[in-house]
Design a protein around this motif. Structure first.
Motif, PDB file in Angstrom:
ATOM      1  N   ILE A  15      40.136  37.677  53.643  1.00  0.00           N
ATOM      2  CA  ILE A  15      38.966  38.187  53.505  1.00  0.00           C
ATOM      3  C   ILE A  15      39.113  39.542  52.987  1.00  0.00           C
ATOM      4  O   ILE A  15      38.260  39.894  52.004  1.00  0.00           O
ATOM      5  CB  ILE A  15      37.917  37.543  54.632  1.00  0.00           C
ATOM      6  N   ARG A  18      41.691  39.619  49.773  1.00  0.00           N
ATOM      7  CA  ARG A  18      41.200  38.701  48.816  1.00  0.00           C
ATOM      8  C   ARG A  18      42.470  38.352  47.895  1.00  0.00           C
ATOM      9  O   ARG A  18      42.447  38.091  46.732  1.00  0.00           O
ATOM     10  CB  ARG A  18      40.294  39.222  47.778  1.00  0.00           C
ATOM     11  N   SER A  19      43.535  38.310  48.668  1.00  0.00           N
ATOM     12  CA  SER A  19      44.760  38.034  48.009  1.00  0.00           C
ATOM     13  C   SER A  19      45.800  37.134  49.032  1.00  0.00           C
ATOM     14  O   SER A  19      46.064  37.530  49.941  1.00  0.00           O
ATOM     15  CB  SER A  19      45.395  39.175  47.505  1.00  0.00           C
ATOM     16  N   PHE A  50      36.750  30.242  50.775  1.00  0.00           N
ATOM     17  CA  PHE A  50      36.893  30.863  49.779  1.00  0.00           C
ATOM     18  C   PHE A  50      36.835  30.100  48.429  1.00  0.00           C
ATOM     19  O   PHE A  50      36.945  28.937  48.421  1.00  0.00           O
ATOM     20  CB  PHE A  50      38.543  31.437  49.730  1.00  0.00           C
ATOM     21  N   ARG A  56      42.592  35.032  42.434  1.00  0.00           N
ATOM     22  CA  ARG A  56      41.944  35.554  43.732  1.00  0.00           C
ATOM     23  C   ARG A  56      41.196  34.737  44.318  1.00  0.00           C
ATOM     24  O   ARG A  56      40.522  34.042  43.973  1.00  0.00           O
ATOM     25  CB  ARG A  56      41.225  37.034  43.164  1.00  0.00           C
ATOM     26  N   LEU A  57      41.282  35.365  45.854  1.00  0.00           N
ATOM     27  CA  LEU A  57      40.281  34.581  46.662  1.00  0.00           C
ATOM     28  C   LEU A  57      38.993  35.417  46.858  1.00  0.00           C
ATOM     29  O   LEU A  57      39.090  36.609  46.858  1.00  0.00           O
ATOM     30  CB  LEU A  57      40.960  34.747  48.260  1.00  0.00           C
ATOM     31  N   VAL A  58      37.999  34.698  46.471  1.00  0.00           N
ATOM     32  CA  VAL A  58      36.545  35.291  46.764  1.00  0.00           C
ATOM     33  C   VAL A  58      35.964  34.696  47.792  1.00  0.00           C
ATOM     34  O   VAL A  58      35.703  33.411  47.976  1.00  0.00           O
ATOM     35  CB  VAL A  58      35.881  34.933  45.464  1.00  0.00           C
ATOM     36  N   PRO A  59      35.924  35.449  48.935  1.00  0.00           N
ATOM     37  CA  PRO A  59      35.109  34.985  50.362  1.00  0.00           C
ATOM     38  C   PRO A  59      33.851  34.380  49.927  1.00  0.00           C
ATOM     39  O   PRO A  59      33.022  35.076  49.300  1.00  0.00           O
ATOM     40  CB  PRO A  59      35.143  36.210  51.083  1.00  0.00           C
ATOM     41  N   ARG A  64      31.911  35.621  54.808  1.00  0.00           N
ATOM     42  CA  ARG A  64      31.580  37.229  55.087  1.00  0.00           C
ATOM     43  C   ARG A  64      30.906  37.230  56.291  1.00  0.00           C
ATOM     44  O   ARG A  64      30.859  38.318  56.978  1.00  0.00           O
ATOM     45  CB  ARG A  64      31.039  37.651  53.808  1.00  0.00           C
TER      46      ARG A  64
END
Length: 108
Positions: A15, A18-19, A50, A56-59, A64
């Protein structure tokens, strides 16, 4: 819905960074291991953590929302580990005990 300390630690790093790559490097594990653990966490929790966008990982909002509790939980677990180490060091120094497997014996 059991999440291990290692899984919580991995979620925290994923988180925050993001990787997958950065998380793998930080935990000294492979990228496939990170991906598999993230998938297992999502399955156990029952919701996605995610969205994958351009590598990329976008939470998600749910991820969050979990982050502050994940941070508290991992910090508490780390504190317990540190305290346990201090207890062992203190008892060894103070009382001359030596820890042998599952029993205590004096160091005499």
């Amino acid at each position: 819905m059991n999440l291990s300390f290692r899984m919580l630690e991995l979620l925290r790093f994923a988180i925050e960074t993001r990787s997958v790559t950065a998380t793998a490097e930080r935990l000294h594990i492979s990228q496939p291991a990170v991906s598999k653990t993230l998938q297992q966490a999502e399955e156990r929790l029952g919701f996605p953590l995610f969205v994958r966008e351009r590598g990329r990982l976008v939470p998600t909002l749910d991820a969050r929302l979990l982050l502050p509790e994940i941070v508290r939980a991992t910090a508490a677990m780390e504190a317990v580990s540190r305290l346990a180490e201090e207890v062992i060091l203190w008892s060894t120094r103070e009382f001359g005990f030596v820890r042998l497997h599952d029993s205590w014996s004096t160091g005499s």
